[in-house]
Write a protein that holds these residues in place. Structure first.
Motif, PDB file in Angstrom:
ATOM      1  N   CYS A   1      10.365  -2.692   3.480  1.00 25.26           N
ATOM      2  CA  CYS A   1      11.272  -3.842   3.417  1.00 25.26           C
ATOM      3  C   CYS A   1      10.861  -4.955   4.384  1.00 25.26           C
ATOM      4  O   CYS A   1      11.343  -6.077   4.269  1.00 25.26           O
ATOM      5  N   ARG A   2       9.982  -4.671   5.298  1.00 23.84           N
ATOM      6  CA  ARG A   2       9.505  -5.670   6.266  1.00 23.84           C
ATOM      7  C   ARG A   2       8.040  -6.028   6.040  1.00 23.84           C
ATOM      8  O   ARG A   2       7.367  -6.529   6.916  1.00 23.84           O
ATOM      9  N   PHE A   3       7.554  -5.754   4.822  1.00 24.26           N
ATOM     10  CA  PHE A   3       6.145  -5.927   4.509  1.00 24.26           C
ATOM     11  C   PHE A   3       6.007  -6.615   3.157  1.00 24.26           C
ATOM     12  O   PHE A   3       6.760  -6.336   2.231  1.00 24.26           O
TER      13      PHE A   3
ATOM     14  N   PRO B   1       0.842  -1.194   0.000  1.00 19.64           N
ATOM     15  CA  PRO B   1       0.000   0.000   0.000  1.00 19.64           C
ATOM     16  C   PRO B   1       0.883   1.251   0.000  1.00 19.64           C
ATOM     17  O   PRO B   1       2.008   1.223   0.508  1.00 19.64           O
ATOM     18  N   PRO B   2       0.405   2.356  -0.571  1.00 18.04           N
ATOM     19  CA  PRO B   2       1.250   3.541  -0.708  1.00 18.04           C
ATOM     20  C   PRO B   2       1.697   4.152   0.617  1.00 18.04           C
ATOM     21  O   PRO B   2       2.741   4.788   0.680  1.00 18.04           O
ATOM     22  N   ASP B   3       0.952   3.930   1.683  1.00 19.03           N
ATOM     23  CA  ASP B   3       1.275   4.572   2.964  1.00 19.03           C
ATOM     24  C   ASP B   3       2.212   3.751   3.846  1.00 19.03           C
ATOM     25  O   ASP B   3       2.424   4.091   5.002  1.00 19.03           O
TER      26      ASP B   3
ATOM     27  N   TRP C   1      -6.973  -8.054   1.416  1.00 19.16           N
ATOM     28  CA  TRP C   1      -5.943  -7.442   2.261  1.00 19.16           C
ATOM     29  C   TRP C   1      -6.386  -7.259   3.707  1.00 19.16           C
ATOM     30  O   TRP C   1      -5.687  -6.626   4.487  1.00 19.16           O
ATOM     31  N   GLU C   2      -7.538  -7.835   4.106  1.00 19.77           N
ATOM     32  CA  GLU C   2      -7.961  -7.734   5.505  1.00 19.77           C
ATOM     33  C   GLU C   2      -7.503  -8.933   6.330  1.00 19.77           C
ATOM     34  O   GLU C   2      -7.716  -8.975   7.536  1.00 19.77           O
TER      35      GLU C   2
ATOM     36  N   ALA D   1       2.553  -9.141   6.761  1.00 22.62           N
ATOM     37  CA  ALA D   1       2.042  -9.527   5.453  1.00 22.62           C
ATOM     38  C   ALA D   1       0.535  -9.300   5.413  1.00 22.62           C
ATOM     39  O   ALA D   1      -0.127  -9.288   6.451  1.00 22.62           O
ATOM     40  N   GLU D   2       0.035  -9.101   4.206  1.00 25.61           N
ATOM     41  CA  GLU D   2      -1.401  -9.026   3.956  1.00 25.61           C
ATOM     42  C   GLU D   2      -1.717 -10.005   2.836  1.00 25.61           C
ATOM     43  O   GLU D   2      -0.886 -10.251   1.953  1.00 25.61           O
ATOM     44  N   TYR D   3      -2.948 -10.547   2.879  1.00 29.04           N
ATOM     45  CA  TYR D   3      -3.346 -11.600   1.948  1.00 29.04           C
ATOM     46  C   TYR D   3      -4.651 -11.238   1.258  1.00 29.04           C
ATOM     47  O   TYR D   3      -5.539 -10.645   1.864  1.00 29.04           O
ATOM     48  N   ASN D   4      -4.741 -11.639  -0.017  1.00 31.75           N
ATOM     49  CA  ASN D   4      -5.940 -11.437  -0.800  1.00 31.75           C
ATOM     50  C   ASN D   4      -6.358 -12.796  -1.350  1.00 31.75           C
ATOM     51  O   ASN D   4      -5.588 -13.434  -2.078  1.00 31.75           O
TER      52      ASN D   4
END
Length: 154
Positions: free
Chosen positions: A42-44, A34-36, A128-129, A148-151
């Motif tokens: 580097c840890r995402f 995500p842009p923010d 991403w939730e 991490a985020e998952y879709n």
């Protein structure tokens, strides 16, 4: 000196369906952050696995890393997965000893929770939730925290 990730692979280990789902070393790229996210990029990481991932029961992850000049005792990873703010599952893996100045491969086997059809629908329609936090420790001291985020949508 320290632990540096060299490669990372995720595989389906279900009998008769074994296959690689993501392989950083083979050139697979995660979804853009995500842009923010800023300096924590580097840890995402973001993974878009699609709905078929929810039917997989057993996942194997292979982490290749190098160790610096010092031995590492009780190299431990605790990983927690959340949907919105609810804990879905938690994993805890330990490698008792890592030899100094080595390249290492560590495979972790995850048995995923079984989700009802209602849960699967919620996960698939909420990109991403689903999030995870991975905490890495050496000798009881936190050395790294990855998110991490998952879709699971189409």
């Amino acid at each position: 000196a320290g632990h540096w990730r060299v490669n990372f692979k995720i595989r389906c280990l279900d009998a008769g369906q074994e296959r690689v789902l993501f392989d950083l070393g083979a050139g697979d790229l995660p979804s853009p952050p995500p842009p923010d996210i800023g300096e924590n990029a580097c840890r995402f990481i973001r993974y878009h696995f699609g709905p078929e991932f929810l039917g997989i029961q057993t996942i194997g992850t292979t982490l290749e890393f190098t160790n610096g000049e010092h031995e590492a005792r009780d190299f431990r990873m605790i990983e927690r997965h959340y949907f919105r703010d609810q804990l879905i599952t938690s994993y805890d893996f330990t490698m008792p000893f890592v030899i100094p100045n080595t390249r290492n491969t560590w495979e972790m086997i995850y048995t995923k929770p079984e989700f009802s059809d209602e849960w699967k629908e919620a996960l698939m329609t909420s990109p991403w939730e689903v999030r995870s936090d991975s905490f890495y420790f050496v000798n009881g001291r936190l050395i790294m925290h990855n998110r991490a985020e998952y879709n699971y949508g189409s």
